[in-house]
Design a protein around this motif. Structure first.
Motif, PDB file in Angstrom:
ATOM      1  N   UNK A   5      -4.476   3.822  -8.373  1.00 37.07           N
ATOM      2  CA  UNK A   5      -4.083   5.229  -8.172  1.00 37.07           C
ATOM      3  C   UNK A   5      -4.695   5.772  -6.866  1.00 37.07           C
ATOM      4  N   UNK A   6      -5.932   5.351  -6.566  1.00 38.83           N
ATOM      5  CA  UNK A   6      -6.562   5.776  -5.305  1.00 38.83           C
ATOM      6  C   UNK A   6      -5.787   5.210  -4.115  1.00 38.83           C
ATOM      7  N   UNK A   7      -5.333   3.962  -4.252  1.00 38.46           N
ATOM      8  CA  UNK A   7      -4.540   3.342  -3.179  1.00 38.46           C
ATOM      9  C   UNK A   7      -3.222   4.099  -2.988  1.00 38.46           C
ATOM     10  N   UNK A   8      -2.601   4.504  -4.096  1.00 40.08           N
ATOM     11  CA  UNK A   8      -1.333   5.250  -4.022  1.00 40.08           C
ATOM     12  C   UNK A   8      -1.551   6.602  -3.342  1.00 40.08           C
ATOM     13  N   UNK A   9      -2.687   7.221  -3.635  1.00 44.90           N
ATOM     14  CA  UNK A   9      -3.012   8.525  -3.052  1.00 44.90           C
ATOM     15  C   UNK A   9      -3.073   8.450  -1.522  1.00 44.90           C
ATOM     16  N   UNK A  10      -3.777   7.446  -1.001  1.00 52.41           N
ATOM     17  CA  UNK A  10      -3.919   7.351   0.462  1.00 52.41           C
ATOM     18  C   UNK A  10      -2.643   6.812   1.108  1.00 52.41           C
ATOM     19  N   UNK A  11      -1.912   5.980   0.376  1.00 51.40           N
ATOM     20  CA  UNK A  11      -0.623   5.498   0.890  1.00 51.40           C
ATOM     21  C   UNK A  11       0.321   6.667   1.140  1.00 51.40           C
ATOM     22  N   UNK A  12       0.325   7.624   0.221  1.00 48.22           N
ATOM     23  CA  UNK A  12       1.159   8.827   0.380  1.00 48.22           C
ATOM     24  C   UNK A  12       0.595   9.725   1.489  1.00 48.22           C
ATOM     25  N   UNK A  13      -0.738   9.865   1.530  1.00 51.01           N
ATOM     26  CA  UNK A  13      -1.365  10.779   2.503  1.00 51.01           C
ATOM     27  C   UNK A  13      -1.085  10.339   3.944  1.00 51.01           C
ATOM     28  N   UNK A  14      -0.935   9.044   4.159  1.00 50.10           N
ATOM     29  CA  UNK A  14      -0.733   8.530   5.526  1.00 50.10           C
ATOM     30  C   UNK A  14       0.602   8.979   6.116  1.00 50.10           C
ATOM     31  N   UNK A  15       1.529   9.410   5.270  1.00 47.47           N
ATOM     32  CA  UNK A  15       2.842   9.865   5.758  1.00 47.47           C
ATOM     33  C   UNK A  15       2.674  11.053   6.718  1.00 47.47           C
ATOM     34  N   UNK A  16       1.600  11.826   6.549  1.00 41.67           N
ATOM     35  CA  UNK A  16       1.360  12.975   7.432  1.00 41.67           C
ATOM     36  C   UNK A  16       1.207  12.542   8.894  1.00 41.67           C
ATOM     37  N   UNK A  17       0.879  11.272   9.120  1.00 41.80           N
ATOM     38  CA  UNK A  17       0.676  10.773  10.488  1.00 41.80           C
ATOM     39  C   UNK A  17       1.945  10.150  11.071  1.00 41.80           C
ATOM     40  N   UNK A  18       3.007  10.110  10.275  1.00 47.33           N
ATOM     41  CA  UNK A  18       4.232   9.406  10.692  1.00 47.33           C
ATOM     42  C   UNK A  18       5.279  10.409  11.162  1.00 47.33           C
ATOM     43  N   UNK A  19       5.758  10.190  12.372  1.00 41.95           N
ATOM     44  CA  UNK A  19       6.787  11.046  12.956  1.00 41.95           C
ATOM     45  C   UNK A  19       8.158  10.605  12.436  1.00 41.95           C
ATOM     46  N   UNK A  20       8.923  11.497  11.752  1.00 39.79           N
ATOM     47  CA  UNK A  20      10.279  11.099  11.348  1.00 39.79           C
ATOM     48  C   UNK A  20      11.083  10.639  12.579  1.00 39.79           C
ATOM     49  N   UNK A  21      11.859   9.581  12.406  1.00 42.74           N
ATOM     50  CA  UNK A  21      12.690   9.085  13.516  1.00 42.74           C
ATOM     51  C   UNK A  21      11.970   8.139  14.457  1.00 42.74           C
ATOM     52  N   UNK A  22      10.660   7.926  14.234  1.00 44.46           N
ATOM     53  CA  UNK A  22       9.889   7.050  15.136  1.00 44.46           C
ATOM     54  C   UNK A  22       9.884   5.603  14.608  1.00 44.46           C
ATOM     55  N   UNK A  23       9.282   4.712  15.406  1.00 46.00           N
ATOM     56  CA  UNK A  23       9.021   3.343  14.954  1.00 46.00           C
ATOM     57  C   UNK A  23       7.549   3.295  14.538  1.00 46.00           C
ATOM     58  N   UNK A  24       7.287   2.889  13.312  1.00 51.95           N
ATOM     59  CA  UNK A  24       5.918   2.910  12.785  1.00 51.95           C
ATOM     60  C   UNK A  24       5.401   1.472  12.607  1.00 51.95           C
ATOM     61  N   UNK A  25       4.116   1.279  12.858  1.00 54.42           N
ATOM     62  CA  UNK A  25       3.495  -0.012  12.586  1.00 54.42           C
ATOM     63  C   UNK A  25       3.024  -0.063  11.144  1.00 54.42           C
ATOM     64  N   UNK A  26       3.342  -1.156  10.470  1.00 60.87           N
ATOM     65  CA  UNK A  26       3.054  -1.261   9.030  1.00 60.87           C
ATOM     66  C   UNK A  26       2.226  -2.512   8.753  1.00 60.87           C
ATOM     67  N   UNK A  27       1.085  -2.325   8.089  1.00 56.07           N
ATOM     68  CA  UNK A  27       0.187  -3.421   7.765  1.00 56.07           C
ATOM     69  C   UNK A  27       0.594  -4.181   6.522  1.00 56.07           C
ATOM     70  N   UNK A  28      -0.400  -4.721   5.852  1.00 61.30           N
ATOM     71  CA  UNK A  28      -0.146  -5.635   4.732  1.00 61.30           C
ATOM     72  C   UNK A  28      -1.154  -5.381   3.617  1.00 61.30           C
ATOM     73  N   UNK A  29      -0.688  -5.533   2.372  1.00 61.68           N
ATOM     74  CA  UNK A  29      -1.614  -5.468   1.237  1.00 61.68           C
ATOM     75  C   UNK A  29      -1.145  -4.487   0.179  1.00 61.68           C
ATOM     76  N   UNK A  30      -1.931  -4.399  -0.895  1.00 60.49           N
ATOM     77  CA  UNK A  30      -1.518  -3.569  -2.027  1.00 60.49           C
ATOM     78  C   UNK A  30      -1.565  -2.076  -1.691  1.00 60.49           C
ATOM     79  N   UNK A  31      -2.494  -1.664  -0.806  1.00 59.28           N
ATOM     80  CA  UNK A  31      -2.547  -0.251  -0.416  1.00 59.28           C
ATOM     81  C   UNK A  31      -1.346   0.077   0.465  1.00 59.28           C
TER      82      UNK A  31
END
Ligand code: 5RP
Length: 218
Positions: A5-31
């Motif tokens: 649940x903590x991982x889900x919380x920060x996974x959602x929170x990171x969306x605030x740093x993502x510009x709609x329409x941009x190309x985003x770099x995406x890592x790897x793992x359960x988080x």
């Protein structure tokens, strides 16, 4: 809250740093899997992603998010990834999921590295988590001797080859008090593809999932 649940919380929170329409770099793992799912829920989506693993690529594509090669972009505004450990300066150990080389390439392309992690990943000194090192197969024995000479206990990760086709050595027993210096040194050993110390490419922001909410560390 559970660790997931903590991982889900920060996974959602990171969306605030993502510009709609941009190309985003995406890592790897359960988080990061939670972050990918959150990308899929954005009302105005990203134009595409550069992914650090076959696993993340499959998850992105399943949500209809186009995946580009790193060679196809000149810069990424933001790269979002997890960590196995992170210290007070944003230095990390990564590579628990064997994706460290492509993760470092994405981090190198990014203007901002946003690390997402649950609070168990926060440490004072890196090294409790075994340090992953991706190596060329014929150099395994020599690199293991080098780690043993500096007091580490190296072992080859069983039944694992990276997405690039190389073995991983995990090194236990290191207390990494100067991550930048150790990263620099290990990078010079012949046969090392990547070391899982991310000091030169450290996190600019860490979103840490805690029982009282998301803490933003800069
Ligand atoms: C993969 C990584 C991951 O970011 C790290 O292992 C953390 O994974 P998780 O989010 O599953 O705890 O470096 O190579």
């Amino acid at each position: 809250m559970t660790q997931d649940e903590l991982k889900a919380l920060v996974g959602q929170a990171a969306i605030a740093y993502v510009q709609p329409g941009s190309i985003v770099g995406v890592g790897t793992g359960s988080t990061v899997n939670h972050f990918i799912d959150a990308l899929g829920r954005m009302p105005v989506r990203v134009a595409g992603a550069v992914s650090s693993s076959v696993q993340s690529t499959a998850r992105l594509k399943a949500l209809g998010i186009p995946v580009l090669e790193a060679n196809d972009v000149t810069r990424l505004g933001v790269y979002v990834d997890g960590a196995d450990e992170i210290d007070a300066h944003g230095c990390m150990i990564k590579g628990g999921g064997a994706a460290l080389t492509r993760e470092k390439i994405c981090a190198d392309l990014a203007d901002k590295f946003v690390c997402i992690a649950d609070e168990s990943k926060r440490v004072d000194v890196l090294g409790r988590f075994p340090l992953p090192v991706e190596v060329i197969a014929i150099a395994v024995a020599q690199i293991m001797r080098r780690f043993a000479a500096m007091g580490g206990q190296p072992s080859v990760r069983a039944n694992v080859l990276t997405d690039n086709g190389h073995p991983i050595i995990d090194v236990r027993g290191l207390s990494i008090t100067d991550p930048e210096a150790l990263e620099r040194e290990i990078n010079q050993w012949p046969g090392v593809v990547s070391v899982g110390i991310f000091a030169r490419h450290r996190a600019d922001v860490c979103l840490l999932g805690t029982s009282s909410g998301v803490q933003t560390l800069t």
